[in-house]
Motif scaffolding. Structure first.
Motif, PDB file in Angstrom:
ATOM      1  N   ALA A  13       0.839  -1.203   0.000  1.00  0.00           N
ATOM      2  CA  ALA A  13       0.000   0.000   0.000  1.00  0.00           C
ATOM      3  C   ALA A  13       0.873   1.252   0.000  1.00  0.00           C
ATOM      4  CB  ALA A  13      -0.927  -0.014   1.219  1.00  0.00           C
ATOM      5  N   HIS A  14       1.982   1.231   0.743  1.00  0.00           N
ATOM      6  CA  HIS A  14       2.772   2.469   0.868  1.00  0.00           C
ATOM      7  C   HIS A  14       3.454   2.842  -0.443  1.00  0.00           C
ATOM      8  CE1 HIS A  14       6.496   0.044   1.809  1.00  0.00           C
ATOM      9  NE2 HIS A  14       7.076   1.091   1.242  1.00  0.00           N
ATOM     10  N   CYS A  15       3.480   1.923  -1.422  1.00  0.00           N
ATOM     11  CA  CYS A  15       4.056   2.250  -2.738  1.00  0.00           C
ATOM     12  C   CYS A  15       3.115   3.122  -3.577  1.00  0.00           C
ATOM     13  CB  CYS A  15       4.367   0.975  -3.514  1.00  0.00           C
ATOM     14  SG  CYS A  15       5.750   0.034  -2.812  1.00  0.00           S
ATOM     15  N   ARG A  43      21.697  -9.960   5.761  1.00  0.00           N
ATOM     16  CA  ARG A  43      20.826  -9.969   4.585  1.00  0.00           C
ATOM     17  C   ARG A  43      19.456  -9.417   4.933  1.00  0.00           C
ATOM     18  NH1 ARG A  43      21.226 -16.181   2.984  1.00  0.00           N
ATOM     19  NH2 ARG A  43      23.474 -16.453   3.196  1.00  0.00           N
ATOM     20  N   ASP A  44      18.949  -8.583   4.017  1.00  0.00           N
ATOM     21  CA  ASP A  44      17.656  -7.936   4.281  1.00  0.00           C
ATOM     22  C   ASP A  44      17.184  -7.256   2.997  1.00  0.00           C
ATOM     23  OD1 ASP A  44      15.466  -6.884   5.688  1.00  0.00           O
ATOM     24  OD2 ASP A  44      16.665  -5.475   6.874  1.00  0.00           O
ATOM     25  N   SER A  45      15.910  -6.940   2.970  1.00  0.00           N
ATOM     26  CA  SER A  45      15.392  -6.039   1.947  1.00  0.00           C
ATOM     27  C   SER A  45      15.698  -4.611   2.385  1.00  0.00           C
ATOM     28  CB  SER A  45      13.892  -6.253   1.778  1.00  0.00           C
ATOM     29  OG  SER A  45      13.247  -6.206   3.036  1.00  0.00           O
ATOM     30  N   CYS A  46      15.598  -3.672   1.457  1.00  0.00           N
ATOM     31  CA  CYS A  46      15.907  -2.278   1.807  1.00  0.00           C
ATOM     32  C   CYS A  46      15.121  -1.357   0.884  1.00  0.00           C
ATOM     33  CB  CYS A  46      17.421  -2.050   1.729  1.00  0.00           C
ATOM     34  SG  CYS A  46      18.004  -0.627   2.696  1.00  0.00           S
ATOM     35  N   SER A  47      15.397  -0.060   0.985  1.00  0.00           N
ATOM     36  CA  SER A  47      14.652   0.935   0.224  1.00  0.00           C
ATOM     37  C   SER A  47      14.651   0.604  -1.271  1.00  0.00           C
ATOM     38  CB  SER A  47      15.293   2.299   0.469  1.00  0.00           C
ATOM     39  OG  SER A  47      14.607   3.276  -0.243  1.00  0.00           O
ATOM     40  N   GLY A  48      13.464   0.585  -1.867  1.00  0.00           N
ATOM     41  CA  GLY A  48      13.317   0.235  -3.283  1.00  0.00           C
ATOM     42  C   GLY A  48      12.853  -1.198  -3.495  1.00  0.00           C
ATOM     43  N   ASP A  49      13.046  -2.041  -2.480  1.00  0.00           N
ATOM     44  CA  ASP A  49      12.536  -3.419  -2.559  1.00  0.00           C
ATOM     45  C   ASP A  49      11.064  -3.483  -2.145  1.00  0.00           C
ATOM     46  OD1 ASP A  49      14.965  -4.722  -3.337  1.00  0.00           O
ATOM     47  OD2 ASP A  49      15.687  -4.460  -1.280  1.00  0.00           O
ATOM     48  N   SER A  50      10.580  -2.426  -1.539  1.00  0.00           N
ATOM     49  CA  SER A  50       9.195  -2.388  -1.060  1.00  0.00           C
ATOM     50  C   SER A  50       8.217  -2.857  -2.121  1.00  0.00           C
ATOM     51  CB  SER A  50       8.832  -0.963  -0.658  1.00  0.00           C
ATOM     52  OG  SER A  50       9.424  -0.646   0.567  1.00  0.00           O
ATOM     53  N   GLY A  51       7.209  -3.576  -1.684  1.00  0.00           N
ATOM     54  CA  GLY A  51       6.173  -4.076  -2.597  1.00  0.00           C
ATOM     55  C   GLY A  51       6.534  -5.398  -3.240  1.00  0.00           C
ATOM     56  N   ILE A  92       5.193  -9.477   1.477  1.00  0.00           N
ATOM     57  CA  ILE A  92       5.378  -8.277   0.659  1.00  0.00           C
ATOM     58  C   ILE A  92       6.346  -7.381   1.420  1.00  0.00           C
ATOM     59  CG2 ILE A  92       4.259  -6.258  -0.377  1.00  0.00           C
ATOM     60  CD1 ILE A  92       1.558  -7.842  -0.103  1.00  0.00           C
ATOM     61  N   VAL A  93       7.434  -6.973   0.798  1.00  0.00           N
ATOM     62  CA  VAL A  93       8.411  -6.109   1.481  1.00  0.00           C
ATOM     63  C   VAL A  93       7.692  -4.852   1.983  1.00  0.00           C
ATOM     64  CG1 VAL A  93      10.528  -4.759   1.271  1.00  0.00           C
ATOM     65  CG2 VAL A  93      10.306  -6.937   0.024  1.00  0.00           C
ATOM     66  N   SER A  94       7.770  -4.605   3.294  1.00  0.00           N
ATOM     67  CA  SER A  94       6.979  -3.524   3.875  1.00  0.00           C
ATOM     68  C   SER A  94       7.819  -2.482   4.618  1.00  0.00           C
ATOM     69  CB  SER A  94       5.917  -4.121   4.809  1.00  0.00           C
ATOM     70  OG  SER A  94       5.127  -3.115   5.406  1.00  0.00           O
ATOM     71  N   TRP A  95       8.511  -2.864   5.689  1.00  0.00           N
ATOM     72  CA  TRP A  95       9.246  -1.860   6.462  1.00  0.00           C
ATOM     73  C   TRP A  95      10.322  -2.512   7.322  1.00  0.00           C
ATOM     74  CZ3 TRP A  95       9.043  -1.736  11.919  1.00  0.00           C
ATOM     75  CH2 TRP A  95       8.045  -2.525  12.514  1.00  0.00           C
ATOM     76  N   GLY A  96      11.046  -1.692   8.019  1.00  0.00           N
ATOM     77  CA  GLY A  96      12.077  -2.150   8.940  1.00  0.00           C
ATOM     78  C   GLY A  96      12.808  -0.928   9.449  1.00  0.00           C
ATOM     79  N   PHE A  97      13.535  -1.086  10.569  1.00  0.00           N
ATOM     80  CA  PHE A  97      14.360   0.020  11.057  1.00  0.00           C
ATOM     81  C   PHE A  97      15.736  -0.177  10.453  1.00  0.00           C
ATOM     82  CE2 PHE A  97      17.059   2.365  13.904  1.00  0.00           C
ATOM     83  CZ  PHE A  97      16.327   3.515  14.157  1.00  0.00           C
ATOM     84  N   GLY A  98      16.071   0.681   9.476  1.00  0.00           N
ATOM     85  CA  GLY A  98      17.308   0.494   8.729  1.00  0.00           C
ATOM     86  C   GLY A  98      17.244  -0.784   7.921  1.00  0.00           C
ATOM     87  N   CYS A  99      18.394  -1.271   7.489  1.00  0.00           N
ATOM     88  CA  CYS A  99      18.443  -2.496   6.676  1.00  0.00           C
ATOM     89  C   CYS A  99      19.617  -3.355   7.123  1.00  0.00           C
ATOM     90  CB  CYS A  99      18.628  -2.147   5.207  1.00  0.00           C
ATOM     91  SG  CYS A  99      17.390  -1.011   4.551  1.00  0.00           S
ATOM     92  N   ALA A 100      19.357  -4.640   7.307  1.00  0.00           N
ATOM     93  CA  ALA A 100      20.377  -5.623   7.695  1.00  0.00           C
ATOM     94  C   ALA A 100      21.081  -5.237   8.999  1.00  0.00           C
ATOM     95  CB  ALA A 100      21.389  -5.839   6.571  1.00  0.00           C
ATOM     96  N   PRO A 131      15.142  -6.850  12.238  1.00  0.00           N
ATOM     97  CA  PRO A 131      14.844  -7.602  11.009  1.00  0.00           C
ATOM     98  C   PRO A 131      13.881  -6.853  10.083  1.00  0.00           C
ATOM     99  CG  PRO A 131      13.739  -8.581  12.916  1.00  0.00           C
ATOM    100  CD  PRO A 131      14.604  -7.477  13.440  1.00  0.00           C
ATOM    101  N   GLY A 132      13.816  -7.299   8.846  1.00  0.00           N
ATOM    102  CA  GLY A 132      12.854  -6.757   7.887  1.00  0.00           C
ATOM    103  C   GLY A 132      11.456  -7.251   8.206  1.00  0.00           C
ATOM    104  N   VAL A 133      10.480  -6.402   7.948  1.00  0.00           N
ATOM    105  CA  VAL A 133       9.080  -6.746   8.215  1.00  0.00           C
ATOM    106  C   VAL A 133       8.315  -6.785   6.892  1.00  0.00           C
ATOM    107  CG1 VAL A 133       7.038  -6.247   9.601  1.00  0.00           C
ATOM    108  CG2 VAL A 133       9.307  -5.590  10.453  1.00  0.00           C
TER     109      VAL A 133
HETATM  110  C1  4AZ Z   1      12.226   1.022   2.693  1.00  0.00           C
HETATM  111  O1  4AZ Z   1      12.689   2.097   3.081  1.00  0.00           O
HETATM  112  C2  4AZ Z   1      12.549  -0.198   3.436  1.00  0.00           C
HETATM  113  N1  4AZ Z   1      14.760  -3.811   6.004  1.00  0.00           N
HETATM  114  C3  4AZ Z   1      12.132  -1.420   2.959  1.00  0.00           C
HETATM  115  C4  4AZ Z   1      12.435  -2.572   3.674  1.00  0.00           C
HETATM  116  C5  4AZ Z   1      13.129  -2.496   4.830  1.00  0.00           C
HETATM  117  C6  4AZ Z   1      13.553  -1.290   5.322  1.00  0.00           C
HETATM  118  C7  4AZ Z   1      13.264  -0.129   4.618  1.00  0.00           C
HETATM  119  C8  4AZ Z   1      13.432  -3.765   5.577  1.00  0.00           C
HETATM  120  O2  4AZ Z   1      11.519   0.976   1.695  1.00  0.00           O
END
Ligand code: 4AZ
Length: 232
Positions: A40-42, A175-183, A195-203, A208-210
């Motif tokens: 949804a946040h995308c 290992r983790d998803s990060c900004s741009g992997d969302s969705g 579905i890649v959603s959120w997390g505090f920072g990455c890896a 952990p990734g949520v």
């Molecule tokens: C983001 O900013 C983001 N580590 C996506 C996934 C995660 C953190 C941030 C998970 O879109």
């Protein structure tokens, strides 16, 4: 993707990316020839006309064999932009995609949540380090461990509340998803379970990734009711 490896779209042919106003923004999964599952946040706060979906390309800088307009998107009415509860959306394409063997394929939706401590695959064009600004030119993938939800709740205690519509996965500190992997998809046993959603920072070791838990009852109900209403 942090801590993953370059791959090619034939390894993840259900993975698509989207641009908003011409700029790469998020990933998604093809769950039918007309429907993309994403976060949804995308798409929240935007209009469908601003988006294009691209399939069959490994690189952001090559011409994708399939590109489609978005006719409409459907955000869960329970989505919360403040705590990311129910971070799920369905995008209906203007025209059906042509499936291309080994390049563009549909993935089944998850029926049962993945088992804790099992491994699942994440993929996307997101940044390869928390502090990077640009997405990866070539698609990347990584295997991550599904965490027991209690372990994840402990990690985020005092920081965020995890709902039943979320699952957590990572190799902590690596290992983790990060900004741009969302969705984009978390795939377990050939089905899209997250579905890649959120997390505090990455890896980060502590966070952990949520992911949106596709097989959770509220998410399943939203997807099934929406597909019935808008067609697929
Ligand atoms: C983001 O900013 C983001 N580590 C996506 C996934 C995660 C953190 C941030 C998970 O879109």
């Amino acid at each position: 993707i942090v801590g993953g490896q370059e791959t090619t779209i034939d390894q993840v042919p259900y993975l698509v990316y989207m641009r908003q106003g011409g700029f790469f923004i998020c990933g998604g999964s093809l769950i039918s020839i007309r429907i993309v599952l994403s976060a949804a946040h995308c798409v929240s706060g935007a209009r469908p006309e601003e988006y294009m979906i691209y399939a069959g390309a490994s690189r952001l800088d090559e011409e994708a064999p399939v590109s489609r307009r978005v006719a409409s998107f459907h955000i869960s009415p329970s989505y919360s932009g403040s705590n990311f509860d129910m971070d799920v959306a369905l995008l209906k394409l203007g025209e059906a995609v042509h499936l291309m063997p080994g390049k563009v394929a549909i993935i089944a939706r998850c029926t049962n949540p993945p088992e804790a401590n099992s491994y699942a695959r994440i993929s996307g064009w997101g940044v390869t380090r928390e502090n990077n600004r640009n997405p990866a030119a070539q698609v990347r993938a990584a295997m991550v461990r599904i965490l027991p939800i209690e372990e994840c709740r402990r990690s985020y205690a005092g920081v965020a509340q995890l709902s039943d519509s979320m699952l957590c996965a990572a190799i902590r500190g690596l290992r983790d998803s990060c900004s741009g992997d969302s969705g984009g998809p978390l795939v377990y046993r050939g089905q899209v379970c997250g579905i890649v959603s959120w997390g505090f920072g990455c890896a980060r070791l502590a966070f952990p990734g949520v992911y949106t838990n596709v097989a959770s009852s509220r998410v399943r109900t939203f997807i099934e009711e929406t597909l019935r209403r808008i067609g697929h």
